[in-house]
Scaffold this active site. Sequence first.
Site, PDB file in Angstrom:
ATOM      1  N   THR A   1       0.817  -1.212   0.000  1.00  0.00           N
ATOM      2  CA  THR A   1       0.000   0.000   0.000  1.00  0.00           C
ATOM      3  C   THR A   1       0.854   1.267   0.000  1.00  0.00           C
ATOM      4  O   THR A   1       1.973   1.262   0.541  1.00  0.00           O
ATOM      5  CB  THR A   1      -0.902   0.003   1.254  1.00  0.00           C
ATOM      6  OG1 THR A   1      -1.475   1.298   1.430  1.00  0.00           O
ATOM      7  CG2 THR A   1      -0.118  -0.327   2.525  1.00  0.00           C
ATOM      8  N   ASP A   2       0.293   2.345  -0.533  1.00  0.00           N
ATOM      9  CA  ASP A   2       1.004   3.637  -0.476  1.00  0.00           C
ATOM     10  C   ASP A   2       1.087   4.179   0.948  1.00  0.00           C
ATOM     11  O   ASP A   2       1.835   5.120   1.212  1.00  0.00           O
ATOM     12  CB  ASP A   2       0.342   4.667  -1.407  1.00  0.00           C
ATOM     13  CG  ASP A   2      -1.077   5.046  -1.010  1.00  0.00           C
ATOM     14  OD1 ASP A   2      -1.663   4.382  -0.137  1.00  0.00           O
ATOM     15  OD2 ASP A   2      -1.604   6.019  -1.592  1.00  0.00           O
ATOM     16  N   GLU A   3       0.305   3.580   1.873  1.00  0.00           N
ATOM     17  CA  GLU A   3       0.309   4.103   3.241  1.00  0.00           C
ATOM     18  C   GLU A   3       1.647   3.867   3.941  1.00  0.00           C
ATOM     19  O   GLU A   3       1.925   4.481   4.970  1.00  0.00           O
ATOM     20  CB  GLU A   3      -0.856   3.508   4.040  1.00  0.00           C
ATOM     21  CG  GLU A   3      -2.185   3.871   3.401  1.00  0.00           C
ATOM     22  CD  GLU A   3      -3.398   3.618   4.281  1.00  0.00           C
ATOM     23  OE1 GLU A   3      -3.270   3.664   5.503  1.00  0.00           O
ATOM     24  OE2 GLU A   3      -4.468   3.364   3.703  1.00  0.00           O
TER      25      GLU A   3
ATOM     26  N   TYR B   1      -1.497  -0.334  11.019  1.00  0.00           N
ATOM     27  CA  TYR B   1      -1.704  -1.044   9.750  1.00  0.00           C
ATOM     28  C   TYR B   1      -0.549  -0.768   8.790  1.00  0.00           C
ATOM     29  O   TYR B   1       0.067  -1.688   8.240  1.00  0.00           O
ATOM     30  CB  TYR B   1      -3.037  -0.621   9.108  1.00  0.00           C
ATOM     31  CG  TYR B   1      -3.122  -0.956   7.627  1.00  0.00           C
ATOM     32  CD1 TYR B   1      -3.209  -2.283   7.203  1.00  0.00           C
ATOM     33  CD2 TYR B   1      -3.094   0.049   6.650  1.00  0.00           C
ATOM     34  CE1 TYR B   1      -3.265  -2.590   5.840  1.00  0.00           C
ATOM     35  CE2 TYR B   1      -3.162  -0.251   5.300  1.00  0.00           C
ATOM     36  CZ  TYR B   1      -3.245  -1.579   4.905  1.00  0.00           C
ATOM     37  OH  TYR B   1      -3.295  -1.887   3.571  1.00  0.00           O
TER      38      TYR B   1
ATOM     39  N   LYS C   1       2.447  -3.238   7.224  1.00  0.00           N
ATOM     40  CA  LYS C   1       2.679  -3.451   5.789  1.00  0.00           C
ATOM     41  C   LYS C   1       4.108  -3.064   5.414  1.00  0.00           C
ATOM     42  O   LYS C   1       4.758  -3.735   4.606  1.00  0.00           O
ATOM     43  CB  LYS C   1       1.669  -2.648   4.956  1.00  0.00           C
ATOM     44  CG  LYS C   1       0.226  -3.081   5.083  1.00  0.00           C
ATOM     45  CD  LYS C   1      -0.049  -4.496   4.601  1.00  0.00           C
ATOM     46  CE  LYS C   1       0.076  -4.647   3.109  1.00  0.00           C
ATOM     47  NZ  LYS C   1      -0.395  -6.005   2.674  1.00  0.00           N
TER      48      LYS C   1
HETATM   49  P1  NAD Z   1      -9.709  -7.419   2.492  1.00  0.00           P
HETATM   50  O1  NAD Z   1      -9.696  -7.116   3.950  1.00  0.00           O
HETATM   51  O2  NAD Z   1     -10.933  -7.147   1.707  1.00  0.00           O
HETATM   52  O3  NAD Z   1      -9.331  -8.947   2.254  1.00  0.00           O
HETATM   53  C1  NAD Z   1      -8.326  -9.591   2.967  1.00  0.00           C
HETATM   54  C2  NAD Z   1      -8.488 -11.084   2.745  1.00  0.00           C
HETATM   55  O4  NAD Z   1      -7.421 -11.753   3.430  1.00  0.00           O
HETATM   56  C3  NAD Z   1      -9.791 -11.643   3.284  1.00  0.00           C
HETATM   57  O5  NAD Z   1     -10.377 -12.516   2.346  1.00  0.00           O
HETATM   58  C4  NAD Z   1      -9.375 -12.383   4.542  1.00  0.00           C
HETATM   59  O6  NAD Z   1     -10.228 -13.480   4.853  1.00  0.00           O
HETATM   60  C5  NAD Z   1      -7.978 -12.847   4.166  1.00  0.00           C
HETATM   61  N1  NAD Z   1      -7.128 -13.065   5.333  1.00  0.00           N
HETATM   62  C6  NAD Z   1      -6.929 -12.236   6.387  1.00  0.00           C
HETATM   63  N2  NAD Z   1      -6.083 -12.804   7.276  1.00  0.00           N
HETATM   64  C7  NAD Z   1      -5.721 -14.009   6.751  1.00  0.00           C
HETATM   65  C8  NAD Z   1      -4.859 -15.042   7.185  1.00  0.00           C
HETATM   66  N3  NAD Z   1      -4.200 -14.953   8.357  1.00  0.00           N
HETATM   67  N4  NAD Z   1      -4.705 -16.140   6.401  1.00  0.00           N
HETATM   68  C9  NAD Z   1      -5.368 -16.237   5.213  1.00  0.00           C
HETATM   69  N5  NAD Z   1      -6.214 -15.289   4.760  1.00  0.00           N
HETATM   70  C10 NAD Z   1      -6.382 -14.178   5.521  1.00  0.00           C
HETATM   71  O7  NAD Z   1      -8.459  -6.629   1.904  1.00  0.00           O
HETATM   72  P2  NAD Z   1      -8.292  -5.900   0.499  1.00  0.00           P
HETATM   73  O8  NAD Z   1      -8.819  -4.527   0.611  1.00  0.00           O
HETATM   74  O9  NAD Z   1      -8.755  -6.814  -0.559  1.00  0.00           O
HETATM   75  O10 NAD Z   1      -6.693  -5.766   0.446  1.00  0.00           O
HETATM   76  C11 NAD Z   1      -5.903  -6.819  -0.108  1.00  0.00           C
HETATM   77  C12 NAD Z   1      -4.450  -6.441  -0.009  1.00  0.00           C
HETATM   78  O11 NAD Z   1      -4.238  -5.186  -0.673  1.00  0.00           O
HETATM   79  C13 NAD Z   1      -3.967  -6.238   1.421  1.00  0.00           C
HETATM   80  O12 NAD Z   1      -2.674  -6.764   1.539  1.00  0.00           O
HETATM   81  C14 NAD Z   1      -3.949  -4.724   1.598  1.00  0.00           C
HETATM   82  O13 NAD Z   1      -2.968  -4.331   2.526  1.00  0.00           O
HETATM   83  C15 NAD Z   1      -3.605  -4.269   0.203  1.00  0.00           C
HETATM   84  N6  NAD Z   1      -4.099  -2.945  -0.171  1.00  0.00           N
HETATM   85  C16 NAD Z   1      -5.421  -2.638  -0.054  1.00  0.00           C
HETATM   86  C17 NAD Z   1      -5.875  -1.374  -0.457  1.00  0.00           C
HETATM   87  C18 NAD Z   1      -7.323  -0.999  -0.391  1.00  0.00           C
HETATM   88  O14 NAD Z   1      -7.657   0.161  -0.668  1.00  0.00           O
HETATM   89  N7  NAD Z   1      -8.245  -1.908  -0.058  1.00  0.00           N
HETATM   90  C19 NAD Z   1      -4.966  -0.423  -0.933  1.00  0.00           C
HETATM   91  C20 NAD Z   1      -3.606  -0.793  -1.033  1.00  0.00           C
HETATM   92  C21 NAD Z   1      -3.204  -2.048  -0.654  1.00  0.00           C
END
Ligand code: NAD
Length: 334
Positions: A124-126, A148, A152
Amino acid sequence: MENVLVTGGAGFIGSHFVKRILAAENVARVTVLDALTYAGHIETLGAAFLSPRLAFVHGNILDAQLVDDLMARHSMVVHFAAESHVDRSFAAASTFLSTNVTGTHTLLDAAMRHGTQRFVHVSTDEVYGPLVEGTATEESPLRPSVPYAASKAASDLIALSYFHTYGLPVCVTRSSNNYGPHQHPEKVIPRFITRLQSGEPVTIHGRGEHTRNWLHVEDNCAGIDAVLRGGTPGEVYNLGGGTDLTTRELTDHLLQICGKTWDAVTYIPDRPANDVRYSIDSSKAAAQLGYRPERRLEDGLAETADWYRRNPDRWAPLMRSPDPGGVLTASGGR
Ligand code: NAD
């Protein structure tokens, strides 16, 4: 033909990515490893869940034996699984550290043992922390300010260390804030949309001047796919959306789309550690991988609002998720 292991494939971004790569000609099988936390639901995979080329494994990335068994059968890994909601990290930082840091390490260690050909770590950009001005490039310092983002950043550094130490072909993607269908209603865009569509008020923290860059989830998945296929091992790629908006500007778009006025908005005191601004420079991914976000923000937001209007059965039950710190009942945040 590749066998691809996708962690967190039942979550928001991971499920969109799974649907995308199942259509790819050079992918033989996709295995989703997902613990189905409050954030993961097999329904997000839709028809893909029934594909004969998809295997779903209900398990935890912290389970070293399971991860080792799966890694032996996959040539590529795309790692989405994480605790992803900033506000929850204020109340439960230890879960963020175990899943995001130790879980990532468990995967890397198994990938190293099995000679995995490509490991994309989704970040993430965060991790760059708040920027008063300018944009963060991949060379910018990591200054995460909330648990968070810190978890990351730690996982990014561990991932890259496996490239430098063991030659594991790791790439890291750092995207801006994603939006689109199937996002959990704890996140700001679906929360505002669902509340406005239900005739409920929304609240803005502080003066609504916090700035985020918004990226449609399909554009992020296209960028991650490009990194999976053509990224240089050991490199980080920023994936931004090109649309920086303050919370007020975002709210204005959503009010218009939902046919509401500013009467639906109230302001509350800002929360602690609400980073004032994120902004990333994606020119490296554009130049090296041809990354170009295609979705216009206005179109993407309208399509997203329409999806939430048509699918209350998909998001309304999620409002009953475990709610540490009241993240579902407060209505600001990100
Ligand atoms: P989300 O919370 O919607 O999904 C996370 C998934 O991971 C879920 O299906 C959950 O069941 C699974 N999970 C959590 N802990 C687990 C574990 N211990 N073992 C196996 N599975 C597990 O998240 P998202 O928004 O889809 O984000 C996905 C990735 O992208 C993350 O790594 C997040 O940091 C990154 N990201 C998200 C955003 C955003 O805006 N949503 C932006 C930048 C980066």
